[in-house]
Scaffold this motif. Structure first.
Motif, PDB file in Angstrom:
ATOM      1  N   LEU A 115       0.742  -1.245  -0.058  1.00 42.88           N
ATOM      2  CA  LEU A 115      -0.154   0.047  -0.004  1.00 42.88           C
ATOM      3  C   LEU A 115       0.743   1.271   0.033  1.00 42.88           C
ATOM      4  N   TRP A 116       2.091   1.273   0.895  1.00 42.09           N
ATOM      5  CA  TRP A 116       2.870   2.228   0.709  1.00 42.09           C
ATOM      6  C   TRP A 116       3.356   2.521  -0.700  1.00 42.09           C
ATOM      7  N   LEU A 117       3.755   1.384  -1.184  1.00 41.20           N
ATOM      8  CA  LEU A 117       4.302   1.420  -2.707  1.00 41.20           C
ATOM      9  C   LEU A 117       3.320   2.135  -3.665  1.00 41.20           C
ATOM     10  N   SER A 118       2.085   1.663  -3.482  1.00 41.20           N
ATOM     11  CA  SER A 118       1.085   2.207  -4.082  1.00 41.20           C
ATOM     12  C   SER A 118       0.877   3.901  -4.036  1.00 41.20           C
ATOM     13  N   ALA A 119       0.925   4.243  -2.661  1.00 40.32           N
ATOM     14  CA  ALA A 119       0.574   5.445  -2.587  1.00 40.32           C
ATOM     15  C   ALA A 119       1.993   6.370  -3.023  1.00 40.32           C
ATOM     16  N   TYR A 120       3.132   5.732  -2.890  1.00 35.82           N
ATOM     17  CA  TYR A 120       4.304   6.503  -3.523  1.00 35.82           C
ATOM     18  C   TYR A 120       3.900   6.642  -5.088  1.00 35.82           C
ATOM     19  N   LYS A 133      -5.045   8.332   0.710  1.00 35.79           N
ATOM     20  CA  LYS A 133      -6.146   7.240   1.166  1.00 35.79           C
ATOM     21  C   LYS A 133      -5.356   6.059   1.153  1.00 35.79           C
ATOM     22  N   LEU A 134      -4.478   5.702   0.288  1.00 38.10           N
ATOM     23  CA  LEU A 134      -3.517   4.550   0.248  1.00 38.10           C
ATOM     24  C   LEU A 134      -2.828   4.569   1.596  1.00 38.10           C
ATOM     25  N   LEU A 135      -2.185   5.709   2.003  1.00 31.89           N
ATOM     26  CA  LEU A 135      -1.399   5.809   3.311  1.00 31.89           C
ATOM     27  C   LEU A 135      -2.185   5.421   4.515  1.00 31.89           C
ATOM     28  N   LYS A 136      -3.348   6.014   4.588  1.00 30.61           N
ATOM     29  CA  LYS A 136      -4.215   5.888   5.564  1.00 30.61           C
ATOM     30  C   LYS A 136      -4.618   4.093   5.746  1.00 30.61           C
ATOM     31  N   GLU A 137      -4.804   3.467   4.704  1.00 32.47           N
ATOM     32  CA  GLU A 137      -5.012   2.242   4.576  1.00 32.47           C
ATOM     33  C   GLU A 137      -3.742   1.411   4.897  1.00 32.47           C
ATOM     34  N   ALA A 138      -2.664   2.067   4.472  1.00 31.44           N
ATOM     35  CA  ALA A 138      -1.157   1.251   4.834  1.00 31.44           C
ATOM     36  C   ALA A 138      -1.200   1.418   6.332  1.00 31.44           C
ATOM     37  N   LYS A 139      -1.466   2.319   6.969  1.00 38.43           N
ATOM     38  CA  LYS A 139      -1.289   2.702   8.459  1.00 38.43           C
ATOM     39  C   LYS A 139      -2.061   1.867   9.084  1.00 38.43           C
ATOM     40  N   GLN A 140      -3.155   1.380   8.752  1.00 36.56           N
ATOM     41  CA  GLN A 140      -4.095   0.185   9.340  1.00 36.56           C
ATOM     42  C   GLN A 140      -3.729  -1.128   9.400  1.00 36.56           C
ATOM     43  N   ASN A 141      -2.678  -1.281   8.261  1.00 34.70           N
ATOM     44  CA  ASN A 141      -2.209  -2.726   8.114  1.00 34.70           C
ATOM     45  C   ASN A 141      -0.641  -2.676   8.804  1.00 34.70           C
ATOM     46  N   CYS A 142      -0.317  -1.965   9.318  1.00 34.21           N
ATOM     47  CA  CYS A 142       1.135  -1.932   9.921  1.00 34.21           C
ATOM     48  C   CYS A 142       1.382  -2.214  11.284  1.00 34.21           C
ATOM     49  N   TYR A 143       2.266  -2.976  11.675  1.00 33.52           N
ATOM     50  CA  TYR A 143       2.410  -3.589  12.878  1.00 33.52           C
ATOM     51  C   TYR A 143       3.500  -3.061  13.665  1.00 33.52           C
ATOM     52  N   ASN A 144       4.206  -2.030  13.394  1.00 28.73           N
ATOM     53  CA  ASN A 144       5.289  -1.622  14.276  1.00 28.73           C
ATOM     54  C   ASN A 144       5.232  -0.028  14.242  1.00 28.73           C
ATOM     55  N   ASP A 145       5.854   0.583  15.274  1.00 29.53           N
ATOM     56  CA  ASP A 145       5.524   2.031  15.482  1.00 29.53           C
ATOM     57  C   ASP A 145       6.585   2.739  14.680  1.00 29.53           C
ATOM     58  N   GLY A 146       7.665   2.024  14.258  1.00 28.55           N
ATOM     59  CA  GLY A 146       8.576   2.711  13.261  1.00 28.55           C
ATOM     60  C   GLY A 146       7.943   2.797  12.045  1.00 28.55           C
ATOM     61  N   TYR A 147       7.362   1.909  11.507  1.00 25.72           N
ATOM     62  CA  TYR A 147       6.781   1.854  10.379  1.00 25.72           C
ATOM     63  C   TYR A 147       5.493   2.782  10.298  1.00 25.72           C
ATOM     64  N   ASN A 149       5.163   5.473  12.088  1.00 25.21           N
ATOM     65  CA  ASN A 149       5.769   7.032  12.091  1.00 25.21           C
ATOM     66  C   ASN A 149       5.960   7.292  10.793  1.00 25.21           C
ATOM     67  N   PHE A 150       6.708   6.240   9.874  1.00 21.16           N
ATOM     68  CA  PHE A 150       7.284   6.684   8.715  1.00 21.16           C
ATOM     69  C   PHE A 150       6.097   7.113   7.890  1.00 21.16           C
ATOM     70  N   MET A 151       4.961   6.100   7.998  1.00 21.63           N
ATOM     71  CA  MET A 151       3.832   6.497   7.090  1.00 21.63           C
ATOM     72  C   MET A 151       3.165   7.951   7.532  1.00 21.63           C
ATOM     73  N   SER A 152       3.100   8.333   8.618  1.00 22.62           N
ATOM     74  CA  SER A 152       2.565   9.533   9.270  1.00 22.62           C
ATOM     75  C   SER A 152       3.700  10.435   8.578  1.00 22.62           C
ATOM     76  N   ASN A 153       4.964  10.473   8.713  1.00 27.41           N
ATOM     77  CA  ASN A 153       5.806  11.366   8.104  1.00 27.41           C
ATOM     78  C   ASN A 153       5.251  11.586   6.531  1.00 27.41           C
ATOM     79  N   GLU A 154       5.177  10.524   5.903  1.00 28.76           N
ATOM     80  CA  GLU A 154       4.807  10.401   4.442  1.00 28.76           C
ATOM     81  C   GLU A 154       3.359  11.271   4.221  1.00 28.76           C
ATOM     82  N   GLU A 155       2.433  11.093   5.163  1.00 27.45           N
ATOM     83  CA  GLU A 155       1.189  11.833   5.095  1.00 27.45           C
ATOM     84  C   GLU A 155       1.605  13.426   5.033  1.00 27.45           C
ATOM     85  N   LYS A 156       2.206  13.655   6.072  1.00 27.74           N
ATOM     86  CA  LYS A 156       2.676  15.178   6.133  1.00 27.74           C
ATOM     87  C   LYS A 156       3.475  15.771   4.957  1.00 27.74           C
TER      88      LYS A 156
END
Length: 186
Positions: A115-120, A133-147, A149-156
């Protein structure tokens, strides 16, 4: 079952390729040995593809390495993300889109990463809303804080790009004090 000679040389090459402090002579020598012992050693081919793309900008050579890995082992989940990212870097958007679509059908594939690749990809195409939208879905499917946070930074980052595209509002100029005085004197 132990490590093969190709595995040992791959590990030597991987260990020597540590970013800024890489010993490229050792990396190349170890990779050449690994591939001479096993020309179909997937990990070595992926590292070679990485070097071609990231270090030398020789994308077609990198793509041949990745294509070979997929031909040898279509279920090698590590190859798809790297390959898609480099396709995007090389502005091969359609190929990247097809590869991401195919990769998403593989059962063991990390859904958040796809999903992150699709968002990229959507980001590169200028489709920022789709990317968010894809980043939001990716965040719902990630299972560690580091990733996460990376998704949150991508959204910003994408939101900042959206702000740059908004037309700037022109401020109405207030008449200067000198003009007011000039009018009073008339």
């Amino acid at each position: 079952m132990g490590l093969t000679i190709a595995d040992a040389y791959y590990l030597k090459a991987k260990g020597a390729s540590c970013g800024f402090f890489s010993d490229w002579e050792e990396v190349c020598e170890a990779l050449n040995y690994a591939l001479s012992y096993d020309e179909n050693h997937c990990a070595s081919l992926m590292l070679l593809g990485d070097i071609y793309a990231a270090q030398l900008s020789m994308y077609e050579d990198a793509f041949r390495c990745f294509d070979k890995v997929i031909a040898i082992d279509p279920n090698n989940i590590e190859v798809y993300g790297k390959y898609a990212r480099y396709l995007i870097w090389a502005n091969e958007v359609e190929r990247a889109e097809k590869l991401i679509t195919f990769a998403s059908s593989i059962k063991a594939m990390d859904k958040a990463y796809i999903l992150w690749l699709s968002a990229y990809l959507e980001d590169v195409k200028g489709q920022y809303e789709n990317s968010l939208k894809l980043l939001k879905e990716a965040k719902q499917n990630c299972y560690n804080d580091g990733y996460f946070n990376f998704m949150s930074n991508e959204e910003k980052r994408i939101k900042k790009k959206m702000e740059l595209e908004k037309p700037k509002k022109k401020k109405k100029k207030k008449p200067s004090k000198n003009k007011k005085k000039a009018k009073k004197n008339d």
